[in-house]
Motif scaffolding. Structure first.
Motif, PDB file in Angstrom:
ATOM      1  N   LEU A   9       0.725  -1.146   0.069  1.00 30.97           N
ATOM      2  CA  LEU A   9      -0.064  -0.152  -0.092  1.00 30.97           C
ATOM      3  C   LEU A   9       0.892   1.475  -0.061  1.00 30.97           C
ATOM      4  O   LEU A   9       1.931   1.426   0.803  1.00 30.97           O
ATOM      5  CB  LEU A   9      -0.972  -0.116   1.370  1.00 30.97           C
ATOM      6  CG  LEU A   9      -1.888  -0.918   1.417  1.00 30.97           C
ATOM      7  CD1 LEU A   9      -2.474  -0.917   2.886  1.00 30.97           C
ATOM      8  CD2 LEU A   9      -3.106  -0.949   0.519  1.00 30.97           C
ATOM      9  N   GLU A  10       0.586   2.107  -0.887  1.00 25.23           N
ATOM     10  CA  GLU A  10       1.284   3.387  -0.789  1.00 25.23           C
ATOM     11  C   GLU A  10       0.270   4.521  -0.340  1.00 25.23           C
ATOM     12  O   GLU A  10      -0.795   4.617  -0.770  1.00 25.23           O
ATOM     13  CB  GLU A  10       1.535   3.842  -2.221  1.00 25.23           C
ATOM     14  CG  GLU A  10       2.572   2.814  -2.783  1.00 25.23           C
ATOM     15  CD  GLU A  10       3.285   3.476  -4.190  1.00 25.23           C
ATOM     16  OE1 GLU A  10       2.795   4.488  -4.655  1.00 25.23           O
ATOM     17  OE2 GLU A  10       3.726   2.375  -5.094  1.00 25.23           O
ATOM     18  N   LEU A  11       0.598   5.246   0.567  1.00 23.62           N
ATOM     19  CA  LEU A  11      -0.353   6.223   1.251  1.00 23.62           C
ATOM     20  C   LEU A  11       0.502   7.292   2.011  1.00 23.62           C
ATOM     21  O   LEU A  11       1.765   7.435   2.070  1.00 23.62           O
ATOM     22  CB  LEU A  11      -1.227   5.496   2.433  1.00 23.62           C
ATOM     23  CG  LEU A  11      -0.487   4.714   3.535  1.00 23.62           C
ATOM     24  CD1 LEU A  11      -0.799   5.314   4.783  1.00 23.62           C
ATOM     25  CD2 LEU A  11      -1.131   3.182   3.627  1.00 23.62           C
ATOM     26  N   MET A  12      -0.361   8.483   2.491  1.00 26.77           N
ATOM     27  CA  MET A  12       0.293   9.495   3.064  1.00 26.77           C
ATOM     28  C   MET A  12       0.250   9.072   4.533  1.00 26.77           C
ATOM     29  O   MET A  12      -0.870   8.577   5.333  1.00 26.77           O
ATOM     30  CB  MET A  12      -0.466  10.686   2.911  1.00 26.77           C
ATOM     31  CG  MET A  12      -0.555  11.031   1.316  1.00 26.77           C
ATOM     32  SD  MET A  12       1.291  11.207   0.616  1.00 26.77           S
ATOM     33  CE  MET A  12       1.313  12.954   1.009  1.00 26.77           C
ATOM     34  N   ALA A  13       1.340   9.498   5.578  1.00 27.80           N
ATOM     35  CA  ALA A  13       1.294   9.302   6.980  1.00 27.80           C
ATOM     36  C   ALA A  13       0.408  10.298   7.471  1.00 27.80           C
ATOM     37  O   ALA A  13       0.795  11.519   7.933  1.00 27.80           O
ATOM     38  CB  ALA A  13       2.785   9.364   7.373  1.00 27.80           C
ATOM     39  N   LEU A  14      -0.751   9.965   7.475  1.00 29.37           N
ATOM     40  CA  LEU A  14      -1.918  10.868   8.280  1.00 29.37           C
ATOM     41  C   LEU A  14      -2.557   9.877   9.338  1.00 29.37           C
ATOM     42  O   LEU A  14      -2.727   8.716   9.248  1.00 29.37           O
ATOM     43  CB  LEU A  14      -2.703  11.209   7.374  1.00 29.37           C
ATOM     44  CG  LEU A  14      -2.228  12.121   5.910  1.00 29.37           C
ATOM     45  CD1 LEU A  14      -3.216  12.213   4.894  1.00 29.37           C
ATOM     46  CD2 LEU A  14      -1.882  13.458   6.730  1.00 29.37           C
ATOM     47  N   PRO A  15      -2.963  10.689  10.688  1.00 24.68           N
ATOM     48  CA  PRO A  15      -3.534   9.870  11.388  1.00 24.68           C
ATOM     49  C   PRO A  15      -4.658   9.169  10.972  1.00 24.68           C
ATOM     50  O   PRO A  15      -5.175   8.212  11.539  1.00 24.68           O
ATOM     51  CB  PRO A  15      -4.099  10.905  12.448  1.00 24.68           C
ATOM     52  CG  PRO A  15      -2.857  11.991  12.237  1.00 24.68           C
ATOM     53  CD  PRO A  15      -2.729  11.998  10.823  1.00 24.68           C
ATOM     54  N   LYS A  16      -5.607   9.832  10.107  1.00 25.07           N
ATOM     55  CA  LYS A  16      -6.712   9.268   9.576  1.00 25.07           C
ATOM     56  C   LYS A  16      -6.676   7.878   9.077  1.00 25.07           C
ATOM     57  O   LYS A  16      -7.565   7.110   8.574  1.00 25.07           O
ATOM     58  CB  LYS A  16      -7.756  10.270   8.652  1.00 25.07           C
ATOM     59  CG  LYS A  16      -7.215  10.424   7.285  1.00 25.07           C
ATOM     60  CD  LYS A  16      -7.585  11.305   6.533  1.00 25.07           C
ATOM     61  CE  LYS A  16      -7.289  11.400   4.941  1.00 25.07           C
ATOM     62  NZ  LYS A  16      -8.020  11.998   4.134  1.00 25.07           N
ATOM     63  N   GLU A  17      -5.341   7.633   8.091  1.00 25.54           N
ATOM     64  CA  GLU A  17      -5.030   6.586   7.613  1.00 25.54           C
ATOM     65  C   GLU A  17      -4.781   5.073   8.445  1.00 25.54           C
ATOM     66  O   GLU A  17      -4.773   4.236   8.058  1.00 25.54           O
ATOM     67  CB  GLU A  17      -3.663   6.586   6.843  1.00 25.54           C
ATOM     68  CG  GLU A  17      -3.915   7.615   5.668  1.00 25.54           C
ATOM     69  CD  GLU A  17      -4.899   7.177   4.651  1.00 25.54           C
ATOM     70  OE1 GLU A  17      -5.109   6.048   4.504  1.00 25.54           O
ATOM     71  OE2 GLU A  17      -5.191   8.024   3.836  1.00 25.54           O
ATOM     72  N   VAL A  18      -4.406   5.635   9.935  1.00 25.87           N
ATOM     73  CA  VAL A  18      -4.189   4.272  10.833  1.00 25.87           C
ATOM     74  C   VAL A  18      -5.414   3.444  10.869  1.00 25.87           C
ATOM     75  O   VAL A  18      -5.127   2.283  10.646  1.00 25.87           O
ATOM     76  CB  VAL A  18      -3.764   5.035  12.255  1.00 25.87           C
ATOM     77  CG1 VAL A  18      -3.701   4.031  13.237  1.00 25.87           C
ATOM     78  CG2 VAL A  18      -2.430   6.065  11.987  1.00 25.87           C
TER      79      VAL A  18
END
Length: 125
Positions: A9-18
């Motif tokens: 998975l490629e994603l941005m390190a954001l709290p909502k992604e956890v």
């Protein structure tokens, strides 16, 4: 039992992604996997805290022999290396790597051309 196909998975390190990452990992592994979910949460949380919110990351989860699972999180923070510390009773932070160390069989860090990958091996999902 055949190990699951690797998940990348490629994603941005954001709290909502956890929470989304935790759910995706559980669905990918096909059932309860609390230790794996804990590790991906802590590893992504460390990127958010120590490298910076919004940092692009690549998360990999792969199965191995004997039901083992490897989790890897790669980011661009090659200088922000994780360090296992002993958190005090009143400290708000500093327990993430201790948790990772407690639930995984082993863990480590690889540095590669401006990136780092934090990885851990778990006993199974």
């Amino acid at each position: 039992m055949t190990p699951p196909a690797p998940l990348t998975l490629e994603l941005m390190a954001l709290p909502k992604e956890v929470p989304l990452l935790r759910r995706t990992v559980r669905e990918h592994l096909g059932g309860p996997c609390a230790d794996v979910q804990l590790c991906v949460s802590e590893m992504l949380g460390n990127v958010i805290r120590h490298v910076g919110e919004g940092t692009p990351v690549v998360v990999r989860v792969s199965g191995g022999a004997g039901g083992r699972v490897r989790v890897e999180v790669t980011d661009s923070g090659a200088r922000a290396l994780p360090v296992l510390v002993r958190a005090g009773g009143d400290d708000e932070y500093g327990r993430g790597l201790a948790l990772l160390d407690a639930v995984s069989l082993r863990w480590g860090v690889r540095q590669e051309e401006g990136r780092k990958t934090v990885w851990c091996d778990l006993g199974g999902a």
